[in-house]
Design a protein around this motif. Structure first.
Motif, PDB file in Angstrom:
ATOM      1  N   THR A  88       3.815 -33.769 -41.608  1.00 44.33           N
ATOM      2  CA  THR A  88       3.835 -35.150 -41.119  1.00 44.33           C
ATOM      3  C   THR A  88       2.502 -35.553 -40.500  1.00 44.33           C
ATOM      4  N   LYS A  89       1.581 -34.591 -40.325  1.00 41.07           N
ATOM      5  CA  LYS A  89       0.253 -34.906 -39.810  1.00 41.07           C
ATOM      6  C   LYS A  89      -0.675 -35.447 -40.897  1.00 41.07           C
ATOM      7  N   ASN A  90      -0.392 -35.076 -42.163  1.00 37.09           N
ATOM      8  CA  ASN A  90      -1.259 -35.551 -43.246  1.00 37.09           C
ATOM      9  C   ASN A  90      -0.517 -36.342 -44.311  1.00 37.09           C
ATOM     10  N   VAL A  91       0.743 -36.695 -44.033  1.00 36.03           N
ATOM     11  CA  VAL A  91       1.532 -37.527 -44.954  1.00 36.03           C
ATOM     12  C   VAL A  91       2.213 -38.635 -44.151  1.00 36.03           C
ATOM     13  N   SER A  92       2.059 -39.870 -44.580  1.00 42.24           N
ATOM     14  CA  SER A  92       2.744 -40.987 -43.926  1.00 42.24           C
ATOM     15  C   SER A  92       4.011 -41.329 -44.711  1.00 42.24           C
ATOM     16  N   ILE A  93       5.119 -41.562 -44.006  1.00 39.24           N
ATOM     17  CA  ILE A  93       6.411 -41.822 -44.648  1.00 39.24           C
ATOM     18  C   ILE A  93       6.899 -43.219 -44.255  1.00 39.24           C
ATOM     19  N   SER A  94       7.290 -43.984 -45.260  1.00 37.45           N
ATOM     20  CA  SER A  94       7.801 -45.337 -45.025  1.00 37.45           C
ATOM     21  C   SER A  94       9.045 -45.568 -45.874  1.00 37.45           C
ATOM     22  N   ALA A  95       9.805 -46.619 -45.539  1.00 40.22           N
ATOM     23  CA  ALA A  95      11.043 -46.937 -46.262  1.00 40.22           C
ATOM     24  C   ALA A  95      11.040 -48.404 -46.665  1.00 40.22           C
ATOM     25  N   ALA A  96      11.604 -48.677 -47.846  1.00 39.94           N
ATOM     26  CA  ALA A  96      11.720 -50.051 -48.349  1.00 39.94           C
ATOM     27  C   ALA A  96      13.017 -50.177 -49.132  1.00 39.94           C
ATOM     28  N   TYR A  97      13.541 -51.396 -49.198  1.00 43.78           N
ATOM     29  CA  TYR A  97      14.735 -51.616 -49.993  1.00 43.78           C
ATOM     30  C   TYR A  97      14.415 -51.378 -51.467  1.00 43.78           C
ATOM     31  N   GLN A  98      15.371 -50.776 -52.183  1.00 42.60           N
ATOM     32  CA  GLN A  98      15.175 -50.584 -53.619  1.00 42.60           C
ATOM     33  C   GLN A  98      15.553 -51.845 -54.379  1.00 42.60           C
ATOM     34  N   GLY A 100      18.005 -55.856 -54.056  1.00 42.74           N
ATOM     35  CA  GLY A 100      18.445 -56.903 -53.139  1.00 42.74           C
ATOM     36  C   GLY A 100      19.831 -56.639 -52.582  1.00 42.74           C
ATOM     37  N   PRO A 101      20.434 -57.674 -51.970  1.00 40.58           N
ATOM     38  CA  PRO A 101      21.776 -57.512 -51.392  1.00 40.58           C
ATOM     39  C   PRO A 101      22.743 -56.914 -52.422  1.00 40.58           C
ATOM     40  N   PRO A 102      23.673 -56.092 -52.013  1.00 46.43           N
ATOM     41  CA  PRO A 102      24.031 -55.750 -50.621  1.00 46.43           C
ATOM     42  C   PRO A 102      23.228 -54.579 -50.039  1.00 46.43           C
ATOM     43  N   TYR A 103      22.062 -54.274 -50.566  1.00 49.09           N
ATOM     44  CA  TYR A 103      21.171 -53.257 -49.995  1.00 49.09           C
ATOM     45  C   TYR A 103      21.867 -51.902 -49.855  1.00 49.09           C
ATOM     46  N   THR A 104      22.199 -51.352 -50.984  1.00 48.61           N
ATOM     47  CA  THR A 104      22.888 -50.050 -50.994  1.00 48.61           C
ATOM     48  C   THR A 104      21.926 -48.871 -51.095  1.00 48.61           C
ATOM     49  N   HIS A 105      20.668 -49.117 -51.435  1.00 51.05           N
ATOM     50  CA  HIS A 105      19.688 -48.045 -51.595  1.00 51.05           C
ATOM     51  C   HIS A 105      18.347 -48.424 -50.963  1.00 51.05           C
ATOM     52  N   ILE A 106      17.645 -47.397 -50.478  1.00 54.63           N
ATOM     53  CA  ILE A 106      16.266 -47.557 -50.050  1.00 54.63           C
ATOM     54  C   ILE A 106      15.415 -46.507 -50.766  1.00 54.63           C
ATOM     55  N   VAL A 107      14.115 -46.721 -50.761  1.00 54.31           N
ATOM     56  CA  VAL A 107      13.174 -45.760 -51.345  1.00 54.31           C
ATOM     57  C   VAL A 107      12.232 -45.284 -50.255  1.00 54.31           C
ATOM     58  N   LEU A 108      12.169 -43.973 -50.081  1.00 55.50           N
ATOM     59  CA  LEU A 108      11.199 -43.381 -49.164  1.00 55.50           C
ATOM     60  C   LEU A 108       9.904 -43.112 -49.928  1.00 55.50           C
ATOM     61  N   THR A 109       8.788 -43.444 -49.328  1.00 55.02           N
ATOM     62  CA  THR A 109       7.475 -43.161 -49.911  1.00 55.02           C
ATOM     63  C   THR A 109       6.716 -42.246 -48.962  1.00 55.02           C
ATOM     64  N   ALA A 110       6.248 -41.126 -49.485  1.00 57.12           N
ATOM     65  CA  ALA A 110       5.426 -40.188 -48.718  1.00 57.12           C
ATOM     66  C   ALA A 110       4.030 -40.193 -49.344  1.00 57.12           C
ATOM     67  N   LYS A 111       3.053 -40.699 -48.614  1.00 63.08           N
ATOM     68  CA  LYS A 111       1.692 -40.811 -49.136  1.00 63.08           C
ATOM     69  C   LYS A 111       0.785 -39.796 -48.460  1.00 63.08           C
ATOM     70  N   ASN A 112       0.046 -39.068 -49.287  1.00 58.55           N
ATOM     71  CA  ASN A 112      -0.877 -38.058 -48.778  1.00 58.55           C
ATOM     72  C   ASN A 112      -2.108 -38.756 -48.192  1.00 58.55           C
ATOM     73  N   THR A 113      -2.250 -38.699 -46.868  1.00 55.56           N
ATOM     74  CA  THR A 113      -3.369 -39.350 -46.191  1.00 55.56           C
ATOM     75  C   THR A 113      -4.495 -38.373 -45.846  1.00 55.56           C
ATOM     76  N   SER A 114      -4.347 -37.128 -46.269  1.00 53.59           N
ATOM     77  CA  SER A 114      -5.389 -36.135 -45.985  1.00 53.59           C
ATOM     78  C   SER A 114      -6.448 -36.168 -47.078  1.00 53.59           C
ATOM     79  N   GLY A 115      -7.456 -35.358 -46.905  1.00 54.92           N
ATOM     80  CA  GLY A 115      -8.512 -35.298 -47.912  1.00 54.92           C
ATOM     81  C   GLY A 115      -8.347 -34.152 -48.883  1.00 54.92           C
ATOM     82  N   HIS A 116      -7.150 -33.555 -48.927  1.00 54.13           N
ATOM     83  CA  HIS A 116      -6.918 -32.413 -49.822  1.00 54.13           C
ATOM     84  C   HIS A 116      -5.494 -32.483 -50.380  1.00 54.13           C
ATOM     85  N   SER A 117      -5.229 -31.673 -51.398  1.00 49.91           N
ATOM     86  CA  SER A 117      -3.898 -31.669 -52.014  1.00 49.91           C
ATOM     87  C   SER A 117      -2.905 -30.922 -51.129  1.00 49.91           C
ATOM     88  N   CYS A 118      -1.624 -31.326 -51.246  1.00 52.36           N
ATOM     89  CA  CYS A 118      -0.545 -30.630 -50.561  1.00 52.36           C
ATOM     90  C   CYS A 118       0.718 -30.793 -51.389  1.00 52.36           C
TER      91      CYS A 118
END
Length: 220
Positions: A88-98, A100-118
């Motif tokens: 969690t120090k080198n990956v940022s995690i966010s959530a968004a609706y997949q 519209g209503p009734p909003y039964t699903h969300i999508v988590l996005t984990a983005k690598n913010t470091s300067g190397h692969s993981c």
């Protein structure tokens, strides 16, 4: 002096004998009437049919393809084994609706913010409610075939089911929740999209981390 006359019968007999001798000689030369030809040798057993040859070639190609796929998968697995785990120090995690209503699903996005692969192991361990401390269960069919390795700046995704969207469901509101990265990656607090979501503990589920959302595998 008496003259001797050859009888016609003797002449005919001699002529017939000569003709018979010529006939037998001719037959003996070509052998067509004196000896029957033997059966032709059967070569079908020694020469494979074209269908057998084609089948053998196809089987060989399948075996080569299987070996190649196995080698590629093994190579990918070995490469991933040497890559450090995303934290969690080198990956940022966010959530968004997949959707519209009734909003039964969300999508988590984990983005690598470091300067190397993981690499991201398995699925996100999500806890929505204080009253339900168990992790949201994963959906096996969404598991990718190869490990998820993120290069610098690359994202990964996970679909999360919240509920069935029914009005009579026993849902609870959530404004923020925790996500733990498997393999010692640590825990992060994630804000719910839209200021809040409604979750049903009897219906929720999460997919595995993947490089992209896939039709079918991520539908649940």
């Amino acid at each position: 002096m008496r003259a001797f006359h050859t009888r016609p019968t003797t002449v005919l007999t001699a002529a017939a004998t000569a003709v018979l001798a010529l006939t037998l000689t001719a037959c003996g030369q070509d052998g067509s009437d004196t000896k029957s030809a033997g059966p032709a040798a059967d070569t079908s057993a020694s020469a494979p049919s074209s269908a057998q040859s084609a089948q053998g070639s196809a089987n060989g190609k399948k075996a080569d393809t299987a070996r190649g796929a196995g080698a590629t998968k093994a190579s990918t697995g070995q490469a991933a084994a040497s890559v450090p785990v995303c934290t969690t120090k080198n990956v940022s995690i966010s959530a968004a609706y997949q959707d519209g209503p009734p909003y039964t699903h969300i999508v988590l996005t984990a983005k690598n913010t470091s300067g190397h692969s993981c690499k991201l192991n398995g699925f996100p361990e999500i806890q929505f409610l204080e009253s339900h401390r168990e992790n949201v269960p994963p959906v096996a069919k969404s598991k990718p075939a190869t490990p998820v390795v993120l290069t610098a700046g690359a994202p990964a995704y996970a679909v999360v089911k919240l509920s069935d969207g029914g009005r009579t469901e026993n849902t609870e509101p959530v404004t923020a929740f925790s996500v733990t990265l498997q393999g010692g990656g640590g825990m992060a607090a994630v804000k719910a999209p839209g200021g809040g979501i409604a979750v049903d503990p009897a219906k929720w589920a999460t997919g595995y981390w993947t490089h992209e959302l896939r039709n079918g595998a991520d539908d649940f």
